[in-house]
Design a protein around this motif. Structure first.
Motif, PDB file in Angstrom:
ATOM      1  N   ASN A 124       0.818  -1.197   0.000  1.00  0.00           N
ATOM      2  CA  ASN A 124       0.000   0.000   0.000  1.00  0.00           C
ATOM      3  C   ASN A 124       0.864   1.263   0.000  1.00  0.00           C
ATOM      4  OD1 ASN A 124      -2.234   1.512   0.049  1.00  0.00           O
ATOM      5  ND2 ASN A 124      -2.953   0.889   2.080  1.00  0.00           N
ATOM      6  N   ASN A 125       1.922   1.220   0.815  1.00  0.00           N
ATOM      7  CA  ASN A 125       2.786   2.383   0.939  1.00  0.00           C
ATOM      8  C   ASN A 125       3.523   2.712  -0.349  1.00  0.00           C
ATOM      9  OD1 ASN A 125       1.982   2.607   3.501  1.00  0.00           O
ATOM     10  ND2 ASN A 125       3.852   1.808   4.430  1.00  0.00           N
TER      11      ASN A 125
ATOM     12  N   GLN B  82       1.341   4.411  -2.656  1.00  0.00           N
ATOM     13  CA  GLN B  82       1.154   5.824  -2.345  1.00  0.00           C
ATOM     14  C   GLN B  82       2.358   6.640  -2.781  1.00  0.00           C
ATOM     15  OE1 GLN B  82       0.152   6.101   1.744  1.00  0.00           O
ATOM     16  NE2 GLN B  82      -1.761   5.057   1.442  1.00  0.00           N
ATOM     17  N   GLU B  83       3.545   6.044  -2.588  1.00  0.00           N
ATOM     18  CA  GLU B  83       4.766   6.732  -3.003  1.00  0.00           C
ATOM     19  C   GLU B  83       4.686   7.057  -4.487  1.00  0.00           C
ATOM     20  OE1 GLU B  83       7.478   8.643  -1.743  1.00  0.00           O
ATOM     21  OE2 GLU B  83       7.667   6.938  -0.429  1.00  0.00           O
TER      22      GLU B  83
ATOM     23  N   LEU C 228       1.931   7.342  -6.254  1.00  0.00           N
ATOM     24  CA  LEU C 228       0.894   8.338  -6.465  1.00  0.00           C
ATOM     25  C   LEU C 228       1.434   9.731  -6.202  1.00  0.00           C
ATOM     26  CD1 LEU C 228      -2.411   6.892  -5.043  1.00  0.00           C
ATOM     27  CD2 LEU C 228      -1.977   7.750  -7.327  1.00  0.00           C
ATOM     28  N   LEU C 229       2.180   9.852  -5.136  1.00  0.00           N
ATOM     29  CA  LEU C 229       2.721  11.158  -4.794  1.00  0.00           C
ATOM     30  C   LEU C 229       3.774  11.590  -5.799  1.00  0.00           C
ATOM     31  CD1 LEU C 229       2.929  10.819  -0.965  1.00  0.00           C
ATOM     32  CD2 LEU C 229       1.793  12.650  -2.188  1.00  0.00           C
TER      33      LEU C 229
ATOM     34  N   ARG D  15       6.944  12.125  -5.705  1.00  0.00           N
ATOM     35  CA  ARG D  15       7.880  13.203  -5.383  1.00  0.00           C
ATOM     36  C   ARG D  15       9.057  12.657  -4.593  1.00  0.00           C
ATOM     37  NH1 ARG D  15       6.642  17.336  -1.989  1.00  0.00           N
ATOM     38  NH2 ARG D  15       8.382  18.478  -2.810  1.00  0.00           N
ATOM     39  N   LYS D  16      10.183  13.324  -4.784  1.00  0.00           N
ATOM     40  CA  LYS D  16      11.356  12.971  -3.998  1.00  0.00           C
ATOM     41  C   LYS D  16      11.149  13.451  -2.563  1.00  0.00           C
ATOM     42  CE  LYS D  16      14.385  15.405  -6.304  1.00  0.00           C
ATOM     43  NZ  LYS D  16      13.634  16.196  -7.239  1.00  0.00           N
ATOM     44  N   PRO D  17      11.850  12.819  -1.609  1.00  0.00           N
ATOM     45  CA  PRO D  17      11.803  13.370  -0.259  1.00  0.00           C
ATOM     46  C   PRO D  17      12.456  14.750  -0.251  1.00  0.00           C
ATOM     47  CG  PRO D  17      13.342  11.519  -0.411  1.00  0.00           C
ATOM     48  CD  PRO D  17      12.607  11.578  -1.693  1.00  0.00           C
ATOM     49  N   PRO D  18      12.051  15.644   0.656  1.00  0.00           N
ATOM     50  CA  PRO D  18      12.532  17.023   0.614  1.00  0.00           C
ATOM     51  C   PRO D  18      14.031  17.131   0.823  1.00  0.00           C
ATOM     52  CG  PRO D  18      11.286  16.592   2.620  1.00  0.00           C
ATOM     53  CD  PRO D  18      11.117  15.413   1.743  1.00  0.00           C
TER      54      PRO D  18
ATOM     55  N   GLN E  23      -0.195  25.446  -7.469  1.00  0.00           N
ATOM     56  CA  GLN E  23       0.953  24.562  -7.361  1.00  0.00           C
ATOM     57  C   GLN E  23       0.539  23.108  -7.489  1.00  0.00           C
ATOM     58  OE1 GLN E  23       2.431  25.300  -3.507  1.00  0.00           O
ATOM     59  NE2 GLN E  23       3.011  27.409  -3.938  1.00  0.00           N
ATOM     60  N   GLY E  24       1.530  22.295  -7.766  1.00  0.00           N
ATOM     61  CA  GLY E  24       1.372  20.852  -7.650  1.00  0.00           C
ATOM     62  C   GLY E  24       0.273  20.281  -8.512  1.00  0.00           C
ATOM     63  N   SER E  25      -0.423  19.305  -7.955  1.00  0.00           N
ATOM     64  CA  SER E  25      -1.231  18.413  -8.765  1.00  0.00           C
ATOM     65  C   SER E  25      -2.552  18.998  -9.197  1.00  0.00           C
ATOM     66  CB  SER E  25      -1.496  17.140  -7.966  1.00  0.00           C
ATOM     67  OG  SER E  25      -2.053  17.473  -6.723  1.00  0.00           O
TER      68      SER E  25
ATOM     69  N   PHE F 233       4.207  10.413   5.271  1.00  0.00           N
ATOM     70  CA  PHE F 233       3.765  11.596   4.537  1.00  0.00           C
ATOM     71  C   PHE F 233       3.236  12.700   5.447  1.00  0.00           C
ATOM     72  CE2 PHE F 233       2.760   8.395   1.027  1.00  0.00           C
ATOM     73  CZ  PHE F 233       4.053   8.508   0.526  1.00  0.00           C
TER      74      PHE F 233
ATOM     75  N   ARG G 289       3.802  16.319   4.624  1.00  0.00           N
ATOM     76  CA  ARG G 289       3.390  16.808   3.317  1.00  0.00           C
ATOM     77  C   ARG G 289       2.177  17.723   3.447  1.00  0.00           C
ATOM     78  NH1 ARG G 289       5.544  13.213  -0.596  1.00  0.00           N
ATOM     79  NH2 ARG G 289       7.639  12.794   0.151  1.00  0.00           N
TER      80      ARG G 289
ATOM     81  N   HIS H  97      -2.099  19.557  -1.026  1.00  0.00           N
ATOM     82  CA  HIS H  97      -2.157  19.544  -2.486  1.00  0.00           C
ATOM     83  C   HIS H  97      -1.301  18.435  -3.084  1.00  0.00           C
ATOM     84  CE1 HIS H  97       1.368  22.265  -1.889  1.00  0.00           C
ATOM     85  NE2 HIS H  97       1.856  21.459  -2.819  1.00  0.00           N
TER      86      HIS H  97
ATOM     87  N   GLN I 152      -7.021  10.176  -1.068  1.00  0.00           N
ATOM     88  CA  GLN I 152      -6.096  10.292   0.053  1.00  0.00           C
ATOM     89  C   GLN I 152      -6.481  11.450   0.958  1.00  0.00           C
ATOM     90  OE1 GLN I 152      -2.562  10.605  -2.377  1.00  0.00           O
ATOM     91  NE2 GLN I 152      -1.844   8.609  -1.690  1.00  0.00           N
TER      92      GLN I 152
END
Ligand SMILES: Nc1ncnc2c1ncn2[C@@H]1O[C@H](COP(=O)(O)OP(=O)(O)OP(=O)(O)O)[C@@H](O)[C@H]1O
Ligand SMILES: [Mg+2]
Lengths: 341, 338
Positions: free
Chosen positions: A4-5, A8-9, A11-12, A14-17, A338-340, B159, B162, B165, B171
């Protein structure tokens, strides 16, 4: 769960900050990155940086004749006819900047941008006028923004009678045309508190806060109905915290952007008042004042172009810089862009 | 004055929420002096009970007052009239601190997953806020608890930092659910929690809600705008039309034996998986538009669109909401108690 995780990764996506992002927080980092990659904001920021540099370096760029009164534009005599750029100083020459000889190899100070009618040095006016413009613009903007934000949020938050009364007051102020009203008030105030920067600044503030108040009020009203505000109420968040954590941060950015864009036009208004002689004292370094020295020579600008070109261009660039930065700020600070989404 | 307590009998399931004659009118104001010129009767005399541990579906067309009903129950809006008893206490009597305490036991999840999370707060901030303001956990405990809650709703706790957005609609709806669960509520009002989601995600969220119900002993009021959405999850279903509940009964009875002509029309629009029944399914098309709740029709609200409308009765008299058979309530002049 592990599967599941990873889903989600993906889906997101994105790299970690990174380090900077963690230091500044996602929001500020995004804003900064947005500002740094947007060409419009880069140009605007660059222009503002130049203005800021000129303002800070004014004593080095144009060493004042009287150190206790640096804003006083030095004048080379009293003659009516402007002198072109490059003319040498003859009387009451202010100290030569240390870099002058190194850069030009000359021993004597010249009027870099010529002199205006009355032999006021345009270069000094432009350089020290930058300080005036920044000070006046920032002070007026900050005060109008504070007054407007308080009135606007109180009005929207309490609603009912408070709202009706405050908005009627706002309408009374808005009913006056801005420039004539500010002019009149400035003219009325001048004999009371003396000629200087204060009368026009007060006049602009008095007639300038209403726009902020209205803008913020309408934004607070719309944000107040958003579901995350209702969600906060449902979990029992106090009214004050709802205002400061949930409503204002989401309502205030249009106001801030608008305010920053207005710094330019406020400085124009201020220059207009100065131009009309109800601003700064005669000889005070101020772009509007410089332009007003050209009043008698408007028909001969072909010959005396420098008396309007230099202060005029600077004024336009100043307004442009704030508008560009304001525009870019608006794009960057709106999280919905921004973003999605 | 003490709040009337709800009588609990041993065989009857416990009533957790009792709504009686609830009304919510939004005043319409005009002109400079904001003169009161009328009302939008968003919720107009609604009564029902919710039993502990069940899911009550609340169904109706857009604008019929479902959201307003939910929000008035949870006191986001002050009711115009009527009463709401929650766990035996009259919500109308509660103010300030007590109301806040009561609200902890009653939570809500919202329709629009894009509008229900503050865009300027991180997931940790959002889900941790209820814990913070009720002083349930200090900083580090809060982090742990938020991680637990995120796991509970099927999100990766990594997450946590986060911002909304960065998440998809499904989610986000889970994040909203985690926020609602943070205070260990007994009742959750779900205001169309799946309407804005993709069909493939809808089932996931519904399943999650059901799992959590079992695990935590939750009670739901599940709002939806069509009957197919509540069929799976609800134990009982209430059908709303123009601010009123027209029919309320358990799910199976409602789907097999709808009494109110409006319910019959709604059901006729739902496709049936059985091909034989589907073939003979006759759609009842309602004539006309939904009347405005600012100016509802006289008599029975529904008479302007009713296929079996009787002149002289339906347009004059307001039908009562009565129990026509045990546990089956209906508001229609033509449906008589047996
Ligand atoms: N704050 C408000 N002020 C005035 N009128 C309102 C307000 N909220 C809702 N209404 C009106 O009340 C009626 C019922 O609205 P409500 O949002 O409860 O409907 P709904 O059944 O939830 O519809 P939807 O399926 O679109 O969410 C509508 O006519 C709406 O315009
Ligand atoms: Mg709704």
């Amino acid at each position: 769960m592990a599967k599941n995780n990873t889903q989600q990764e993906e889906l997101l996506g994105r790299k970690p900050p990174g380090w900077l992002e963690r230091q500044l927080g996602t929001e500020a980092y995004r804003a900064l990155r947005g500002m740094a990659t947007n060409p419009i904001s880069v140009i605007g920021t660059l222009l503002l940086a130049i203005f800021l540099f000129v303002a800070i370096a004014a004593p080095v760029l144009a060493p004042p004749a009287h150190t206790n009164d640096p804003y006083q534009i030095p004048r080379d005599g009293y003659g009516q006819v402007p002198k072109p750029p490059g003319t040498e100083w003859r009387t009451r020459q202010p100290p030569l900047p240390f870099w002058w000889k190194a850069v030009t190899g000359k021993d004597n100070w010249i009027h870099i941008m010529g002199t205006a009618s009355g032999q006021w040095d345009i270069y000094y006016g432009v350089v020290w006028g930058t300080r005036t413009a920044l000070r006046v613009g920032l002070v007026i903007t900050i005060i109008t923004a504070i007054v407007g934000i308080i009135v606007g949020s109180v009005s929207a938050y309490y609603g009912g009678t408070v709202d009706i009364v405050l908005m009627r007051i706002v309408e009374v102020f808005i009913a006056f045309p801005f420039l004539p009203a500010a002019m009149t008030l400035s003219a009325v105030l001048t004999p009371i508190i003396g000629r200087g920067l204060f009368p026009p600044m007060i006049a602009i503030i008095v007639f300038g806060w209403t726009g902020v108040a209205r803008l913020l009020r309408s934004d607070v009203l719309s944000v107040r109905e958003r579901e995350y505000v209702l969600a906060a109420k449902v979990i029992g968040v106090s009214d004050a915290r709802i205002m400061f954590r949930h409503i204002l941060p989401n309502a205030i950015f249009p106001t801030l952007v608008w305010a920053s864009m207005r710094i330019g036009s406020l400085v124009i208004t201020f220059a207009a008042l100065s131009f009309l002689g109800i601003g700064a004292e005669v000889g005070y370094a101020d772009w509007g004042q410089l332009l007003s020295f050209a009043r008698d020579w408007m028909t001969q600008l072909g010959e005396y172009w420098y008396i309007v070109t230099f202060p005029g261009t600077i004024l336009v660039l100043f307004v442009l810089a704030w508008n560009l930065v304001g525009d870019a700020l608006r794009d960057v600070l709106d999280p919905r862009l921004q973003g999605s989404r | 004055m003490t709040a009337p307590t709800v009588a609990t009998q041993t065989e009857e399931p416990e009533v957790i929420l009792r709504v009686r004659n609830l009304k919510k009118y939004f005043p319409i104001r005009r002109g400079v002096f904001q003169r009161h010129v009328g009302d939008v009767k968003a919720v107009d005399d609604v009564s029902f009970d919710v039993y502990k541990g069940e899911t009550l579906g609340l169904v109706g067309e857009s604008g019929c007052g479902k959201t307003t009903t939910g929000r008035t129950i949870i006191r986001l809006y002050d009711p115009t009239a009527g009463s709401v008893y929650f766990q035996g206490r009259d919500m109308a009597e509660l103010k300030g601190k007590e109301l806040r305490a009561m609200r902890r036991k009653m939570q809500m999840i919202f329709q629009d997953p894009y509008a229900s999370l503050n865009p300027r707060m991180s997931v940790l901030g959002i889900v941790g806020e209820p814990l913070e303001i009720h002083h349930i956990a200090n900083r580090s405990e809060r982090k742990e608890r938020v991680a637990e809650l995120l796991k509970l709703v099927g999100l990766n706790p990594a997450f946590m930092n986060r911002y909304p957005h960065e998440f998809s609609g499904g989610q986000r709806q889970r994040i909203g659910l985690a926020r609602a669960l943070a205070l260990n509520p007994d009742l959750i009002i779900c205001d169309e929690p799946i309407s804005a989601l993709d069909v493939s995600i809808q089932a996931q969220v519904v399943n999650l809600l059901e799992e959590l119900q079992e695990q935590l002993g939750l009670t739901y009021i599940f709002i939806a705008h069509d009957l197919s959405m509540v069929r799976h999850i609800s134990k009982r279903v209430a059908v709303m039309y123009l601010g009123k509940i027209v029919e309320l009964t358990d799910r199976d009875t409602l789907y097999t034996n709808p009494l109110h002509p409006y319910t019959q029309a709604l059901l006729s629009a739902v496709p049936v998986p059985d091909p034989f029944i589907e073939e003979t399914r006759k759609r009842i098309i309602l004539k006309g538009d939904l009347p405005s709740p600012a100016n509802p029709p006289s008599g029975c609200n529904f008479h302007t669109r009713c296929p079996v409308f009787q002149k002289g009765l339906c347009d004059v008299q307001d039908p009562e909401f009565i129990e026509v058979e045990p546990g089956h309530f209906c508001a229609c002049h033509l449906v008589k108690p047996q």
